[in-house]
Design an enzyme around this catalytic site. Structure first.
Site, PDB file in Angstrom:
ATOM      1  N   GLU A 178      -3.325  10.269   3.276  1.00 61.36           N
ATOM      2  CA  GLU A 178      -4.552  10.487   4.033  1.00 61.36           C
ATOM      3  C   GLU A 178      -4.551  11.939   4.506  1.00 61.36           C
ATOM      4  O   GLU A 178      -3.546  12.424   5.047  1.00 61.36           O
ATOM      5  CB  GLU A 178      -4.655   9.541   5.232  1.00 61.36           C
ATOM      6  CG  GLU A 178      -4.920   8.102   4.848  1.00 61.36           C
ATOM      7  CD  GLU A 178      -5.121   7.212   6.063  1.00 61.36           C
ATOM      8  OE1 GLU A 178      -6.001   6.336   6.010  1.00 61.36           O
ATOM      9  OE2 GLU A 178      -4.390   7.395   7.056  1.00 61.36           O
ATOM     10  N   GLU A 217       0.845  -1.196   0.000  1.00 64.13           N
ATOM     11  CA  GLU A 217       0.000   0.000   0.000  1.00 64.13           C
ATOM     12  C   GLU A 217       0.880   1.246   0.000  1.00 64.13           C
ATOM     13  O   GLU A 217       1.923   1.290   0.659  1.00 64.13           O
ATOM     14  CB  GLU A 217      -0.911  -0.011   1.223  1.00 64.13           C
ATOM     15  CG  GLU A 217      -2.011   1.024   1.229  1.00 64.13           C
ATOM     16  CD  GLU A 217      -3.022   0.780   2.360  1.00 64.13           C
ATOM     17  OE1 GLU A 217      -3.443   1.778   2.961  1.00 64.13           O
ATOM     18  OE2 GLU A 217      -3.365  -0.383   2.633  1.00 64.13           O
ATOM     19  N   ASP A 265       0.165   5.330   0.621  1.00 63.49           N
ATOM     20  CA  ASP A 265      -0.937   6.124   1.189  1.00 63.49           C
ATOM     21  C   ASP A 265      -0.719   7.624   1.182  1.00 63.49           C
ATOM     22  O   ASP A 265       0.355   8.109   1.555  1.00 63.49           O
ATOM     23  CB  ASP A 265      -1.126   5.778   2.679  1.00 63.49           C
ATOM     24  CG  ASP A 265      -1.854   4.480   2.903  1.00 63.49           C
ATOM     25  OD1 ASP A 265      -2.363   3.908   1.939  1.00 63.49           O
ATOM     26  OD2 ASP A 265      -1.903   4.051   4.065  1.00 63.49           O
TER      27      ASP A 265
END
Length: 274
Positions: free
Chosen positions: A104, A100, A102
């Protein structure tokens, strides 16, 4: 932070980092996967909106998977009081040992800055967080958030300005740290979601979502996904100008780095931090 120098340098960044992206039609490239109508494709496929209310958030994913890619997305984040909300934009494979990459965006009270949270998972192991304030208000207009993922490194960029580089050191570190992996063998889709995380997102969960301000809306445009090509080898190496920008961002706007968190790692920092 000295205000004069960052502001002066910002003018240089803006003038030298304008990025032109060909708009992809969301109808052709993504599926809205949850939210019961709270995610909508608009403007004949040129924009997409995700909505969060007291009942549910919403999300979408790319139709295609990518093994190494250059991903761009323009996002305009939830305005005003966004405390408790999280707008996530990331690449991910599936399964317990997933990879993953990311972004955010952690909402905050009106007038307080958003926190841009980044992380890298490989073989299901993450905990490689770096967090930043942004040098602009990300709710007033669209800004481009990019990932360049190659076999050698992952580069996170904002409006063409590199903010983080995570290098593949698996050959070097795999012998001394069995927990170190680099995402290199699992194809990933692009995902985005808007959801309530008021148990942790804003000031560690002390500030809760104000549902009287709902619905909360994040907007997306100009999605571009280019699969791996030989051109990436030339793009991944930062030139001196890009390296200067990277260091400027990290000096003035980085607020957390797992590689500097000696309280979290009292027995010693992870091997890749050394």
């Amino acid at each position: 932070m000295e205000m004069g120098k960052p502001l002066l340098f910002l003018l240089v960044l803006i003038s030298s980092s304008l990025v032109v992206i060909v708009s992809a039609n969301f109808y052709n490239y993504v599926d809205i996967t949850w939210g019961d109508g709270r995610g909508k494709i608009l403007e004949n496929g040129q924009q997409l909106q995700l909505t969060l209310d007291h009942t549910s958030g919403s999300g979408f994913q790319s139709k295609n998977e990518y093994l190494f890619a250059k991903i761009d997305m323009q996002i305009k984040l939830v305005p005003a009081n966004s405390a408790g909300t999280v707008t996530a934009y990331y690449l991910s494979s599936q399964g317990p040992k997933h990879d993953e990459i990311d972004y955010e965006f952690l909402g905050n009270l009106s007038g307080d800055p958003y926190i841009m949270h980044t992380n890298v998972f490989a073989q299901g192991l993450g905990n490689r967080e770096q967090q930043f304030y942004l040098w602009f208000d990300p709710t007033l207009d669209f800004h481009t958030y990019s990932v360049l993922w190659t076999p050698n490194q992952i580069t996170f960029s904002v409006d063409g300005i590199p903010v983080r580089v995570f290098k593949n050191r698996e050959t070097e570190l795999g012998k001394v740290d069995s927990n170190y992996h680099y995402p290199k063998s699992q194809a990933m889709r692009v995902y985005s979601s808007l959801w309530n995380a008021d148990d942790w997102a804003t000031r560690g969960g002390l500030v809760k979502t104000d549902w009287s301000k709902a619905p909360f809306v994040a907007s997306f445009s100009n999605f571009n996904a280019a699969a791996s090509s030989s051109n990436f080898a030339g793009e991944e190496a930062l030139d001196s100008n890009e390296e200067q920008k990277l260091q400027w961002v990290r000096k003035n706007y980085m607020i957390y780095d797992y590689c500097a968190d000696t309280k979290r790692y009292p027995q010693g920092l992870p091997a890749e931090c050394k």
